[in-house]
Write an enzyme that holds these catalytic residues in place. Structure first.
Site, PDB file in Angstrom:
ATOM      1  N   TRP A  45       0.834  -1.209   0.000  1.00 48.17           N
ATOM      2  CA  TRP A  45       0.000   0.000   0.000  1.00 48.17           C
ATOM      3  C   TRP A  45       0.863   1.251   0.000  1.00 48.17           C
ATOM      4  O   TRP A  45       0.518   2.252  -0.625  1.00 48.17           O
ATOM      5  CB  TRP A  45      -0.917   0.001   1.229  1.00 48.17           C
ATOM      6  CG  TRP A  45      -1.792   1.226   1.328  1.00 48.17           C
ATOM      7  CD1 TRP A  45      -3.030   1.390   0.777  1.00 48.17           C
ATOM      8  CD2 TRP A  45      -1.506   2.449   2.020  1.00 48.17           C
ATOM      9  NE1 TRP A  45      -3.523   2.628   1.076  1.00 48.17           N
ATOM     10  CE2 TRP A  45      -2.599   3.304   1.837  1.00 48.17           C
ATOM     11  CE3 TRP A  45      -0.416   2.908   2.761  1.00 48.17           C
ATOM     12  CZ2 TRP A  45      -2.659   4.582   2.383  1.00 48.17           C
ATOM     13  CZ3 TRP A  45      -0.459   4.177   3.306  1.00 48.17           C
ATOM     14  CH2 TRP A  45      -1.568   4.998   3.120  1.00 48.17           C
ATOM     15  N   HIS A  46       2.000   1.190   0.681  1.00 52.18           N
ATOM     16  CA  HIS A  46       2.840   2.378   0.805  1.00 52.18           C
ATOM     17  C   HIS A  46       3.579   2.722  -0.477  1.00 52.18           C
ATOM     18  O   HIS A  46       4.027   3.867  -0.629  1.00 52.18           O
ATOM     19  CB  HIS A  46       3.838   2.203   1.957  1.00 52.18           C
ATOM     20  CG  HIS A  46       3.249   2.481   3.303  1.00 52.18           C
ATOM     21  ND1 HIS A  46       2.551   1.533   4.015  1.00 52.18           N
ATOM     22  CD2 HIS A  46       3.246   3.599   4.063  1.00 52.18           C
ATOM     23  CE1 HIS A  46       2.138   2.062   5.161  1.00 52.18           C
ATOM     24  NE2 HIS A  46       2.547   3.306   5.217  1.00 52.18           N
ATOM     25  N   GLY A  47       3.748   1.787  -1.373  1.00 50.24           N
ATOM     26  CA  GLY A  47       4.435   2.132  -2.612  1.00 50.24           C
ATOM     27  C   GLY A  47       4.673   0.937  -3.504  1.00 50.24           C
ATOM     28  O   GLY A  47       4.772  -0.202  -3.035  1.00 50.24           O
TER      29      GLY A  47
ATOM     30  N   PHE B  72       2.725   8.328  -1.660  1.00 51.56           N
ATOM     31  CA  PHE B  72       2.337   6.969  -1.301  1.00 51.56           C
ATOM     32  C   PHE B  72       0.862   6.710  -1.592  1.00 51.56           C
ATOM     33  O   PHE B  72       0.091   7.610  -1.739  1.00 51.56           O
ATOM     34  CB  PHE B  72       2.642   6.690   0.173  1.00 51.56           C
ATOM     35  CG  PHE B  72       4.084   6.901   0.513  1.00 51.56           C
ATOM     36  CD1 PHE B  72       5.074   6.288  -0.225  1.00 51.56           C
ATOM     37  CD2 PHE B  72       4.441   7.741   1.550  1.00 51.56           C
ATOM     38  CE1 PHE B  72       6.414   6.457   0.097  1.00 51.56           C
ATOM     39  CE2 PHE B  72       5.778   7.921   1.877  1.00 51.56           C
ATOM     40  CZ  PHE B  72       6.753   7.293   1.152  1.00 51.56           C
TER      41      PHE B  72
END
Length: 474
Positions: free
Chosen positions: A334-336, A474
């Site tokens: 999810w963050h990247g 992000f």
């Protein structure tokens, strides 16, 4: 449009608040919806259709699930339509080229990247989760479907939390969205102003200032272009790299928590109570506690919509560990769209599993060493987190951190930055809150403190170039 800019502070925000306060009671959501669309479209107008499509998919899916209330198959069908519709946007823009690059590497292919997926719509990771939570809650009958598309649009695109959270569930604001008269009180607006200024100070006075130490090492980059050269990871000594990573850890915390606090403050100015997103995470005594204090709305979202539906801790230890693996793999990605974020998620899955199995009870009995243990592992985790950035390099960074080596020393930088590092460390503790609790009932002192912070922030903003929020990417 960034919160910490003159354009936002002296044009967009006062105009929006004036229109919102002056609008008739039943038109306040329309005013909020239109102003929020302007905010989103200011620098991202080409992605305006993406936002509109997401709103329409989830709005009509919610109505359909309500209409077919006694037909489980149809309700499930429209739930799937809403989730696939929301996730398809996120996957296309955020992960398409990552997936293509991975396939190319694994099979030696040369599939071309998709140009349309090279730019990520601002905040799509956040508002996608919000729309999904709405549809899931309607399916579960936790909330009623929203019939007014303006009210629903105002929820999805509400500018204080649109770009980088906190992640606000529909049920958090549904009641307030339908209060047209006396939605806000003067005391609530006053509290919102204080929170906004404190968040702005976190971002401008601490995060942006302490970040200079990290950028003195890796350099300042604009995409792939080096704007200002730094020492370089390869030329820095091990102590200097650790000092720089400490600065990055403080920058990330004050940057993100500052943004969230500004959003919460503006929400109160508009008459909404958004959930808190941070609770002094760097004072945690375990990794488990850290994730109960850091980005709490994201952790809560994954717990409610992924972990518990998978079975949570109700089906034995082995199944619980598998559920944790799924959650943390998803949290990482999810963050990247990069393998370092996947590794970062798995890293926390391993740590949390170790604590779950045997270590947590021992940590609860300790006093000092649990804090040291937690901070060391969290800062090391941020090395994984930042490893894909220009000027860093994951392998080079970890080699410098854990294979002692010489190079440019840390004393010069420590002498230049010790004050802001100390301020950042102290402001990561309960000390500022304790001071504020002592003075907040004195109106004169409160106005002076908040006013001075605001003036200082404006002076810093005018004197420096704009620094976007880290979580924009992000």
């Amino acid at each position: 449009m960034v919160f910490s800019t003159i354009l936002f502070l002296f044009r967009f925000l006062p105009i929006t608040l004036a229109l919102y306060y002056l609008a008739p009671a039943k038109l306040k959501n329309l005013a909020l919806f239109v102003c929020s669309l302007v905010f989103y479209s200011w620098g991202e107008v080409k992605f305006f259709p993406v936002m509109v499509v997401l709103i329409l998919i989830n709005y009509f899916s919610g109505l359909a699930m309500e209409k077919f209330d006694q037909n489980p198959k149809m309700r499930r069908l429209f739930l799937i339509v809403s989730i696939v519709g929301s996730l398809s946007m996120l996957v296309f823009f955020k992960y398409t080229n990552f997936l293509i690059g991975t396939v190319n590497s694994l099979f030696g292919l040369s599939i071309g990247l998709i140009e349309a997926a090279t730019v990520l719509p601002l905040g799509i990771s956040f508002y996608t989760f919000q729309t999904m939570s709405y549809s899931i809650d309607v399916y579960r009958r936790d909330v009623n479907a929203e019939h007014n598309i303006i009210d629903f649009g105002a929820y999805v695109v509400m500018f204080p939390q649109l770009i980088a959270g906190p992640i606000v569930k529909y049920r958090d604001v549904a009641a307030q969205l339908h209060v047209y008269e006396h939605r806000y009180r003067l005391a609530q607006i006053e509290e919102g102003i204080c929170l906004f200024v404190f968040g702005l100070a976190k971002k401008v006075l601490i995060a942006d200032t302490v970040s200079h130490l990290w950028y003195d090492i890796i350099g300042v980059w604009n995409g792939a272009e080096l704007v200002t050269a730094g020492v370089g990871i390869a030329n820095a000594s091990t102590p200097l790299v650790w000092l720089g990573l400490l600065a990055y850890s403080l920058q990330l915390y004050f940057d993100f928590s500052g943004y969230s606090l500004m959003g919460i403050g503006m929400g109160k100015m508009l008459g909404f109570d958004f959930p808190m997103n941070f609770n002094l995470p760097y004072i945690a005594r375990s990794i488990t506690e850290f994730w109960r204090r850091w980005h709490m709305t994201l952790s809560g979202w994954f717990k409610e919509y992924v972990y518990i539906p998978l079975g949570g801790n109700r089906k034995g230890l082995k199944r619980q560990i598998f559920n944790m693996f799924v959650v943390w793999a998803l949290t990482g990605i999810w963050h990247g769209a990069n393998w370092n974020f996947v590794l970062w998620g798995i890293y926390y899955f391993i740590l949390l599993t170790i604590e779950k199995i045997f270590l947590l009870d021992k940590l609860k009995k300790g006093r000092v060493w649990p804090h040291i243990y937690t901070l060391f592992l969290v800062v090391t985790g941020w090395a994984l987190f930042v490893g894909n950035e220009q000027g860093v390099g994951l392998g080079a960074l970890f080699q410098k951190l854990f294979v002692p080596s010489g190079g440019v020393g840390c004393w010069y930088f420590l002498r230049n930055y010790w004050v802001i590092l100390l301020v950042g460390i102290l402001c990561s503790t309960p000390l500022p809150l304790k001071i504020w609790d002592r003075i907040k009932d004195n109106t004169f002192i409160k106005v002076v403190v908040v006013g001075l912070l605001l003036v200082l922030c404006i002076a810093y903003i005018v004197a420096s170039t704009s620094s976007p929020f880290l979580y924009y990417r992000f």
